[in-house]
Design a protein around this motif. Structure first.
Motif, PDB file in Angstrom:
ATOM      1  N   UNK A  64      -4.834  -6.522  -7.165  1.00 31.76           N
ATOM      2  CA  UNK A  64      -4.977  -5.298  -7.949  1.00 31.76           C
ATOM      3  C   UNK A  64      -3.768  -4.382  -7.795  1.00 31.76           C
ATOM      4  N   UNK A  65      -2.998  -4.571  -6.726  1.00 36.22           N
ATOM      5  CA  UNK A  65      -1.804  -3.759  -6.484  1.00 36.22           C
ATOM      6  C   UNK A  65      -0.602  -4.267  -7.279  1.00 36.22           C
ATOM      7  N   UNK A  66      -0.648  -5.514  -7.698  1.00 42.31           N
ATOM      8  CA  UNK A  66       0.536  -6.169  -8.281  1.00 42.31           C
ATOM      9  C   UNK A  66       0.800  -5.729  -9.713  1.00 42.31           C
ATOM     10  N   UNK A  67       1.235  -4.485  -9.862  1.00 48.31           N
ATOM     11  CA  UNK A  67       1.509  -3.917 -11.179  1.00 48.31           C
ATOM     12  C   UNK A  67       3.008  -3.747 -11.432  1.00 48.31           C
ATOM     13  N   UNK A  68       3.840  -4.271 -10.525  1.00 49.04           N
ATOM     14  CA  UNK A  68       5.282  -4.162 -10.717  1.00 49.04           C
ATOM     15  C   UNK A  68       5.885  -3.066  -9.859  1.00 49.04           C
ATOM     16  N   UNK A  69       6.645  -3.442  -8.830  1.00 50.53           N
ATOM     17  CA  UNK A  69       7.310  -2.490  -7.953  1.00 50.53           C
ATOM     18  C   UNK A  69       8.817  -2.710  -7.928  1.00 50.53           C
ATOM     19  N   UNK A  70       9.309  -3.532  -8.831  1.00 58.52           N
ATOM     20  CA  UNK A  70      10.718  -3.608  -9.139  1.00 58.52           C
ATOM     21  C   UNK A  70      11.695  -4.139  -8.112  1.00 58.52           C
ATOM     22  N   UNK A  71      12.030  -5.415  -8.204  1.00 60.15           N
ATOM     23  CA  UNK A  71      13.190  -5.984  -7.516  1.00 60.15           C
ATOM     24  C   UNK A  71      13.181  -5.933  -6.008  1.00 60.15           C
ATOM     25  N   UNK A  72      12.029  -6.055  -5.389  1.00 57.76           N
ATOM     26  CA  UNK A  72      11.985  -5.992  -3.927  1.00 57.76           C
ATOM     27  C   UNK A  72      10.813  -6.807  -3.385  1.00 57.76           C
ATOM     28  N   UNK A  73      10.738  -6.858  -2.061  1.00 56.35           N
ATOM     29  CA  UNK A  73       9.607  -7.480  -1.367  1.00 56.35           C
ATOM     30  C   UNK A  73       8.611  -6.373  -1.053  1.00 56.35           C
ATOM     31  N   UNK A  74       7.340  -6.638  -1.343  1.00 57.35           N
ATOM     32  CA  UNK A  74       6.330  -5.591  -1.194  1.00 57.35           C
ATOM     33  C   UNK A  74       5.099  -6.173  -0.534  1.00 57.35           C
ATOM     34  N   UNK A  75       4.766  -5.634   0.642  1.00 59.15           N
ATOM     35  CA  UNK A  75       3.564  -6.055   1.358  1.00 59.15           C
ATOM     36  C   UNK A  75       2.373  -5.338   0.752  1.00 59.15           C
ATOM     37  N   UNK A  76       1.360  -6.119   0.307  1.00 60.05           N
ATOM     38  CA  UNK A  76       0.232  -5.493  -0.401  1.00 60.05           C
ATOM     39  C   UNK A  76      -1.115  -5.946   0.185  1.00 60.05           C
TER      40      UNK A  76
END
Length: 306
Positions: free
Chosen positions: A294-306
């Motif tokens: 549900x968090x995966x809405x686009x955080x642009x060009x990086x690694x993101x722990x969700x």
């Protein structure tokens, strides 16, 4: 790829404009946003859970299925509409997914990860693949070049964001994780643990760096891999992992995390994850993955722990 749309009012001006257009509820605005199209790669227990939830709860959560792929396509029959079954994974671009969720095997990340990130966002359910430094760098570069996000779900890791914040502040000094499971729940390379018996009790199978452990237990230590990514200053070689076979753990997995920071700071957590005999993934982890998606809405060009 769908543009960003949060369904969130930004201020009085937007609220007034919404009223003028007959939008009296936040939900009305959300309904006008196109759903985020999700491609699911893998149809094991976790893949089945996600596909089922997207079909049942997706519309209310702003999600829809773009495609489902599985190595054995016949397994999808009766569970997935024919038009959503992708038989050739190389043709994923035709389905125009906004995010691809890999819940299959690290080899899929190795073979397709860079291609996925070249076109869309990617949630990696097998982060143990990133123990390979060349692949890790290639994925990060692809995300940066194409402006897409490489999502790392927390899974069974408790306190991942806290570890990441401590890491980013420069205060993280050490991190160790012990995962204990019934021997039937492990999937290990080279026949390790093939000789277990119900009478043996507790046995330490491995103690060392997570980098060394990931190739031995790629399906079992994704929690540790997520922790190593959160603790980037330590990395896979600096985070200590231990796996323990324990025949007493007939109904749950046990994950113990110990974090050491500067100035005498330390935290220990113990997470009991209900699990049936033979289950690689504990039951609470399924919901954790859904929350991550549900968090995966686009955080642009990086690694993101969700």
């Amino acid at each position: 790829m769908a543009g960003p749309c949060t369904g969130r009012w930004d201020g009085p001006e937007v609220q007034n404009r919404g009223k003028e257009e007959g939008l009296s509820e936040i939900g009305d605005m959300t309904d006008r946003c196109p759903p985020s199209r999700v491609g699911v790669v893998g149809f094991g227990h976790l893949g089945q859970f996600l596909v089922d939830h997207i079909q049942k709860e997706g519309p209310g959560a702003g999600l829809s299925l773009a495609f489902v792929w599985n190595r054995s396509a016949e397994k999808l029959t009766d569970y997935v509409p024919e038009e959503l079954i992708l038989t050739n994974l190389a043709e994923f671009t035709d389905r125009k997914a906004d995010v691809i969720v890999e819940v299959c095997h690290p080899c899929i990340v190795k073979d397709f990860g860079v291609q996925f990130l070249s076109h869309t966002n990617l949630m990696v359910g097998s982060p143990s693949a990133l123990a390979n430094p060349q692949l890790d760098q290639a994925l990060r570069l692809a995300a940066k070049q194409h402006g897409n996000t490489l999502y790392i779900p927390s899974g069974a890791l408790w306190g991942g964001q806290d570890i990441q914040r401590l890491n980013d502040s420069g205060s993280l000094r050490a991190l160790s994780i012990r995962m204990s499971k019934h021997p039937s729940c492990f999937r290990l390379a080279d026949g390790l643990l093939s000789d277990w018996s119900e009478e043996e009790g507790r046995r330490v199978l491995f103690h060392g760096s997570v980098a060394e452990l990931c190739p031995i237990a790629p399906n079992n230590v994704n929690t540790m891999a997520a922790a190593a990514i959160a603790a980037s200053t330590l990395g896979f070689h600096g985070v200590t992992g231990e796996i323990v076979s324990d025949t007493a753990l007939a109904d749950h997995h046990l994950v113990e995390v110990e974090v050491t920071g500067s100035g005498g700071f330390s935290v220990k957590t113990e997470r009991r994850n209900p699990a049936k005999l033979g289950a690689v993934t504990g039951s609470a982890t399924y919901r954790s993955f859904w929350s991550s998606l549900l968090v995966c809405k686009g955080h642009g060009g990086r690694v993101y722990l969700c």
